[in-house]
Design a protein around this motif. Sequence first.
Motif, mmCIF file in Angstrom:
data_model
loop_
_atom_site.group_PDB
_atom_site.id
_atom_site.type_symbol
_atom_site.label_atom_id
_atom_site.label_comp_id
_atom_site.label_asym_id
_atom_site.label_seq_id
_atom_site.Cartn_x
_atom_site.Cartn_y
_atom_site.Cartn_z
ATOM 1 N N ARG A 63 0.855 -1.190 0.000
ATOM 2 C CA ARG A 63 0.000 0.000 0.000
ATOM 3 C C ARG A 63 0.889 1.238 0.000
ATOM 4 N NH1 ARG A 63 -5.317 1.293 1.337
ATOM 5 N NH2 ARG A 63 -5.789 -0.746 2.228
ATOM 6 N N ASN A 64 0.586 2.162 -0.909
ATOM 7 C CA ASN A 64 1.312 3.427 -0.921
ATOM 8 C C ASN A 64 0.768 4.263 0.239
ATOM 9 O OD1 ASN A 64 1.829 6.245 -1.431
ATOM 10 N ND2 ASN A 64 2.462 5.658 -3.502
ATOM 11 N N LYS A 96 1.109 7.235 1.027
ATOM 12 C CA LYS A 96 0.673 8.614 0.736
ATOM 13 C C LYS A 96 -0.661 8.626 -0.008
ATOM 14 C CE LYS A 96 4.555 11.513 1.425
ATOM 15 N NZ LYS A 96 5.949 11.312 1.040
ATOM 16 N N THR A 97 -0.773 7.777 -1.050
ATOM 17 C CA THR A 97 -1.998 7.821 -1.866
ATOM 18 C C THR A 97 -3.049 6.827 -1.353
ATOM 19 O OG1 THR A 97 -1.217 6.079 -3.338
ATOM 20 C CG2 THR A 97 -0.656 8.346 -3.952
ATOM 21 N N LYS A 151 -3.224 3.826 -2.349
ATOM 22 C CA LYS A 151 -3.445 2.822 -3.414
ATOM 23 C C LYS A 151 -2.745 1.503 -3.061
ATOM 24 C CE LYS A 151 -5.285 5.016 -7.237
ATOM 25 N NZ LYS A 151 -4.914 6.397 -7.524
#
Length: 292
Positions: free
Chosen positions: A193-194, A196-197, A199
Amino acid sequence: MIKFTVIGGNASQDLAKRLAKKLKAAYIRTELKTFPDGENKITFSSKPKKSKIIVVQSIYPPVDSNLIQCLSIISKAKQFSSNVIAVIPYMGYARQDKEFLLGEVVTIQVIAKLFKAIGATKIIVVDIHSPTGLKYFKISAKNVSAVSELVKYFKKLKLRKPLVVSPDSGGKNRAKEFARLLKTNYITLKKQRNRKTGKVRIVSSNLKEVIGKDLILVDDMINTGGSIIKATEFLKKQKCQRVFVACTHALLVGNAERKIKKSGVSQIVSTNTIPGNTSIVDVSNIVANTLM
Ligand code: R5P
């Protein structure tokens, strides 16, 4: 003399009523009025008699409103009993249990302080995101697992040799327990999982063991559906049969349910910690058992 009085917050009235029945407890409803500016006014339907009080309120969206309602009910309940137990079937903010990126607030720690300050004597949660979150509660705190109740439902479906799949390594123990009770095997996918985003992507390599099998994706919660959708798309490419989803807390924000179905999931099964279309498994028994 009654032993318990159960007070149902607006977010968990049905579950609270079921719990009161199982405990042979008195039941008090709360009425919620939300003013145009967003402030809430809560009124108890009757006065609690002398007993231990159990306040039931999940903290799902609107998260902050449900949280303040919960704290307000506990505060009022303390006028009638020194022993007020908070049953929080879905504990919001439990994923914010670490400073993942520098500067982030560990919000579950703030919430833990609030429950103690308001006078809750004990807290009971169902399938908290991770045991780390519970450690911040400096009052007696217990996590109840809904896995056994979800498995009971899946046993009735009589799937032929299903394979249990955890969408990420964090859910490995949950999937392992699910598979043990269902008397079958499990595997764990690798998810990234990113931070920051938000996603997600599945980074597992090809998996021969899913070919031709019915799969049960097991997770603690579905929020946007991103994790389940990515896992389903990956597993379908591996030529599995049907994909079922078992989760404790189905938040299903926005059109998550529709998107998950579109990705090829046959059925989403969740519990009544969060009421909704998919919440067909009742957790009142397992919660009552910890209180009796
Ligand atoms: C994360 O580690 C949790 O166990 C869930 O997989 C996650 O919170 C689900 O969120 P979403 O549905 O937005 O992918």
